[in-house]
Design a protein around this motif. Structure first.
Motif: not given
Lengths: 349, 763
Positions: B238-241, B169-186
């Motif tokens: 939300f999705l556009h962001t 049971e997870w929320s948009w906010e948690e989802f959003h936060a993880i997405c931010r953490q993962v995104t990178a230019d490796t």
């Protein structure tokens, strides 16, 4: 006025199949030389080599003191009139005439001036706004000539310019061209297969056969003293009678025919122009008439006696019947002798 | 004796043949349209089960047909049914069920179920059966497979970044936060190469976000849209962001891209979704990382969408009772349902099959297999409207504007979607009130056209020929009649039918007699149809770019290759080759070439020209098709070569002597002589350009947005996807008139610029 020289021109598209071999020709400034020969003899190829449309395999083309062999057509200062006129179908007569001048980047006023002058001299003033498709054959021919003269070139090249016209118009334009040349006096090379044009237009004619020059000379000289058996048969209408036979002890034999005064022994060819054969008597023995063509002004008669065949050109008023026998006479000074193998002219002793 | 026996042998063969023919005449053939035979595991099983079925039902032969798996699968059944092909059983998508039912194209199976003592609806997932019932509760088919949408997650990636695995049971906010953490230019090349999520973008996958935000697509009556309400805008924002403002979501997961290896499969995104069970099939080859599934993150409420394939019996079925038997015994049977689940293409609708060990397959991901069942309580189907596909396509274009290209504001897209949907629903309501077209009008129109043609012939044929000419005329008539039959049957007849149809409304699933009269409504609707306008603009732009460019290229190639040499004839063949390839093959090839990492972009990158997103960026998609058109210039080049070989060479020679250089010779001598060929290639090219279809159909399906929805594609979709044959006919006639006007204008203008050869002067 410029001179034109061809030096050792040789052209072949495949090994051992030369189209032209060792052509040497000098055309004096202002002279009109006619190249004449049967189809496929290489005369148009020679003209295109002079124009720069075809590169020779060997040899040089000189205009005045300038070797132009490696120059592009547009840089040679030559103008050419084609057999099919080659008028640009989408341009009016005026634009056709102006095209070479525009290519040369002449000022507009000069172009207009020269186009008007050319049109005037050829009687094209009323046709300037027409497209080639709206012109008659003779008018197209005049435009083609106009496009050539408007450039004021050093050398004129004519490639059978009259052969698409009917006989009457051809005669008229032939006269006009001769007059034009007299007026402009531009060095001209004129290709035709029509000996009447050759005889009437050129100050000299060049007879070509199988890529080789057979004879160069003034038209009447060539007619009177053909250098080879080919020239003898080609120049003159109707053509010269060429009778193959053998000479023994100075007497030429062909079937029942025996003629004294042969210049050599062995196989020979006797040439007699049809108009030089005289009928001595009718009936009795002699040549039997096989065919008669009455042309009105003259009557052509084909006759034979054994293996000897003869064509006679008699007066228009003479009436001859097929089957009739004619006794003929040929003056000694009208006989032409050619070697049986070489075909070269032999002078009678 | 032996000779006699031999002499009798042929008779034996003939007798046997007659007997076999009689037997086959009595044989009943059941035509069943099933899934892609590429799924060899199920195809083989289906064959075995069919043979067993044939053994149980004497005199029956089962003919298994493949629906195929490529673009346009959903339309294929409609085309077959519209063509009266007697299908006994077919697979369709649940979103299409209402359309088929509305056109009365399906057999109501309720009587069969009622008379079936073995039938127990409780053996099936209720959500699946409910979707297959009409308002009276009558059942129209059985599920093949279904799936709720979930979120796939790369556990290895999350673990390697030290990110805690999200709870169920997870929320948009948690989802959003993880997405931010993962995104990178490796790799530090300035381009993001690791994203939070590969965000799927078709409507079924986007609906859950709207539902989670508390929004709805339509109101309860199904007659008014609710796109314009704040929850929809919130979800889109939300999705556009994620996609465009923060760039933490990648947009590689379009519907068309599903068959290709995406970023998630390459381990470069943490999440992939919302997407269905079928991804298990694709991910079974993944060994590089551990993956699992999660319910979708929730916002104001939990919600997800369901996709389902179902088997139904079309009205054209010759043997509906046998079809029902096959449905129950084979397609609804445990072995087939289990196999379908085990393959991983979807979950079986049969509960026992869904929970079988073969489907669960312990030890094979996802570990949280039960998530698929747990979310069923919050799962919903898209609205069941007869013309839902049309609304979907109207909205898809707008959604792509927000999500794929990002250049449309969410509010604007929501407003436009609402506007388009409401206008369409309004049209639907008006449609119901239309009068039927009196029977016989169509036949009368065709007969009139025929009479007109015959009358035209009789009045124009001139005086009757003399006796001697009559035999000749009869012979000419006999030869021409073959062509005339073809002309009337395949050109004039259908043209008249479409002309009448353009003033009517008719679904190809209905009989031709069931047609409503619409007057000029189809034409006036074109006037206000934004998609048609976009389509017209895109097609015109394509034609404007492709026609002159292909003409120029074809002419340039012809000039280069006109010399006769072995090299030039080899190059000519190579240039012509694409012209004889099927457009579908060409499209498939260019799909690879125009890929983001395809050869063309690699070449452009080499010269530092950047990497256009040819098929995803609305401003690049038309140029992409123009590029493809340039590749297929072979035919035009051949026509130019023929034209060049027919030119009078002395004109060019004359121009050379006249001192014209190559350019002036081309402009003033060659080009004017080629103008008739340019006119021919121009008109045929223009017509071909306005009829472009196969390439966008295969490569983009009209997207992104409507940017490659060229006229003929829109026409095709209207006719066979949205079943609006009348509207499609109106488009066809407008296209015809447009082409006729353009061709006429070109021909008229040609008087000024086309130069026909002058009277021939013999050489």
């Amino acid at each position: 006025m410029a001179t034109l020289s061809l030096r050792g021109i040789h052209k072949s598209y495949a090994a051992n199949a030369p189209v032209l071999e060792g052509i040497d020709l000098d055309v004096a400034a202002g002279e009109l030389v006619v190249i004449v020969g049967p189809s496929g003899c290489g005369k148009s190829t020679l003209l295109r080599i002079v124009a720069g449309l075809i590169q020779p395999s060997a040899g040089e083309v000189w205009i005045d003191d300038r070797c132009v062999t490696d120059r592009r057509p547009g840089e040679r200062d030559v103008a050419m009139v084609f057999q099919n006129y080659a008028l640009y179908p989408h341009m009016t007569v005026a634009r056709n005439l102006a095209f070479p001048l525009r290519n040369a980047r002449l000022p507009r006023a000069r172009i207009a001036e020269r186009v008007a002058a050319a049109a005037r001299s050829l009687g094209l003033e009323g046709l300037l706004d027409r497209k080639p498709s709206q012109l008659s054959g003779g008018q197209m021919q005049r435009v083609a000539v106009g496009r050539a003269i408007v450039r004021e070139p050093k050398v004129f090249l004519f490639d059978e310019p009259l052969s698409n016209l009917d006989t009457k118009l051809r005669g008229e334009l032939r006269t006009e061209l001769a007059e034009l040349h007299r007026r402009l006096a531009i060095t001209t090379l004129y290709v035709t297969h029509d000996q009447a044009e050759a005889m009437t237009l050129g100050s000299r004619i060049v007879v070509l056969h199988e890529g080789r020059v057979q004879q160069i000379g003034a038209p009447l000289d060539v007619f009177a003293r053909p250098a080879t058996r080919f020239v003898a048969g080609f120049i003159g209408s109707p053509p010269m009678n060429l009778i193959e036979g053998v000479a023994e002890g100075g007497v030429f034999h062909c079937g029942p025919l025996a003629l004294a005064g042969a210049p050599a022994e062995g196989p020979l060819v006797l040439g007699v122009r049809p108009e030089h054969v005289r009928v001595v008597s009718r009936g009795g023995t002699g040549f039997a008439v096989r065919a008669v063509e009455a042309h009105g002004n003259r009557t052509l008669v084909n006759a034979e006696s054994g293996a000897a065949r003869l064509r006679l050109c008699l007066g228009g008023e003479v009436r001859v019947k097929v089957g009739e026998r004619l006794a003929v006479e040929i003056p000694q000074d009208r006989l032409h002798w050619f070697g049986g193998g070489s075909g070269l002219r032999l002078e009678s002793g | 004796m032996k000779t006699l026996a031999r002499a009798r042998a042929p008779w034996k063969v003939i007798w046997l043949g007659i007997l076999a023919a009689l037997a086959s005449a009595q044989e009943r053939v059941l035509h069943v349209m099933v899934e892609d035979p590429l799924l060899a595991e199920s195809w083989e099983l289906l064959g075995t089960l069919s043979r067993e079925f044939e053994a149980r039902h004497g005199g029956v032969r089962v003919d298994l047909l493949s629906l195929g798996g490529a673009a346009g699968t959903m339309d294929r059944v409609k085309l077959l049914l519209a063509g009266d092909v007697p299908l006994d059983l077919t697979r369709i998508d649940i979103t299409e069920l209402a359309a088929y039912r509305e056109a009365n194209a399906l057999v109501d199976l309720e009587p069969y179920f009622e008379g079936d003592s073995d039938w127990d609806p409780l053996e099936w997932f209720p959500i699946c059966l409910d979707a297959l019932r009409d308002e009276r509760g009558h059942l129209y088919g059985l599920p093949q497979t279904f799936t709720p949408y979930v979120m796939y997650v790369n556990l290895t990636l999350l673990d390697s970044l030290g990110i805690e695995r999200p709870a169920r049971e997870w929320s948009w906010e948690e989802f959003h936060a993880i997405c931010r953490q993962v995104t990178a230019d490796t790799d530090g090349d300035g381009r993001t190469d690791r994203f939070g999520v590969s965000l799927t973008q078709w409507l079924q996958a986007l609906a859950p976000w709207i539902w989670q935000a508390g929004g709805e697509l339509l109101d309860r009556s199904g007659r008014v849209s609710r796109w314009n309400e704040p929850p929809v805008v919130e979800a889109l924002t939300f999705l556009h962001t994620l996609l465009h403002e923060e760039g933490v979501a990648s947009d590689d997961a379009t519907f068309e891209n599903q068959q290709r290896r995406g970023l998630f499969q390459s381990g470069r995104t943490a999440f992939y979704g919302p997407v269905g069970y079928w991804e298990r099939f694709r991910l079974r080859a993944v060994r590089e990382f551990e993956w699992d599934v999660l319910p979708l993150p929730r916002h104001r409420r939990a919600a997800t969408a369901v996709a389902m394939s179902v088997y139904v019996v079309p009205r054209t079925a010759r043997h509906p009772e046998l079809a029902y038997a096959f449905l129950r015994e084979v397609l609804g049977g445990l072995p087939y349902q289990t196999r379908m689940g085990a393959i991983g293409n979807g979950l079986p609708g049969l509960i026992e099959a869904a929970h079988s060990a073969a489907v669960r397959n312990p030890g094979v991901p996802p570990a949280s297999f039960d998530v698929f069942f747990e979310v069923l309580g919050e799962a919903r189907f898209l609205p069941t409207l007869a013309n839902w596909r049309k609304i979907e396509s109207l909205c898809q274009a707008e959604l792509e504007g927000v999500l794929l290209s990002g250049d449309v504001a969410p509010e604007e897209a929501a407003r436009r979607m609402a506007e388009k949907t409401d206008a369409y629903l309004d049209l639907e309501r008006r449609r119901e009130a239309r009068p039927r077209l009196p029977g016989g009008v169509m036949s009368a129109a065709v007969a009139l056209a025929l009479l007109f043609a015959v009358g035209l012939y009789l009045t124009r044929r001139g005086p009757p020929p003399a006796r001697a000419g009559r035999a000749e005329e009869r012979a000419a008539g006999a030869f021409l009649s073959l062509w005339a039959v073809g002309f009337f049957a395949f050109l004039l007849g259908p043209a008249v039918v479409t002309l009448v149809l353009s003033f009517c409304e008719w679904s190809p699933l209905r009989p031709l007699s069931d047609m409503a009269y619409a007057g000029f409504d189809n034409y006036t609707r074109l006037w206000g149809d934004g998609t048609f306008h976009t389509s017209l603009v895109a097609t015109t732009l394509y034609a404007l770019l492709s026609v002159p460019l292909t003409l120029a290229l074809a002419l340039a190639l012809a000039l280069l290759l006109r010399a006769t040499s072995s090299l030039s004839s080899a190059v000519r063949t190579a240039v012509y080759l694409p012209a004889i390839l099927s457009p579908v093959i060409v499209a498939a090839l260019w799909h690879v070439l125009l890929d983001d990492d395809g050869l063309i972009n690699d070449l452009l990158a080499l010269i530092g020209a950047g990497r256009p997103r040819w098929l995803e960026d609305p401003s690049w998609v038309v140029p992409a098709f123009v590029l493809m058109a340039l590749w297929s210039v072979g035919t035009q080049m051949l026509v130019f070569l023929a034209g060049l070989s027919g030119l009078d060479p002395t004109l060019e020679e004359a121009a050379r002597i006249d001192g014209a250089g190559p350019w002036r010779r081309f402009v003033h001598v060659i080009l004017p002589q080629l103008t008739p060929v340019i006119l021919f290639n121009g008109i045929t090219g223009l017509i071909a350009a306005f009829q472009i279809f196969a390439q966008p159909y295969v490569m983009t399906q009209g997207g992104p947005g409507d940017s490659s929805r060229f006229l003929v594609l829109y026409l095709y979709e209207s006719a066979f996807r949205h079943l609006e044959m009348g509207y499609a006919s109106a488009i066809a006639w407008v296209l015809f008139l447009l082409l006729a006007i353009l061709s006429f204008a070109l021909l008229r203008s040609s008087r000024r610029w086309v130069h026909y050869a002058s009277r021939s002067v013999g050489r």
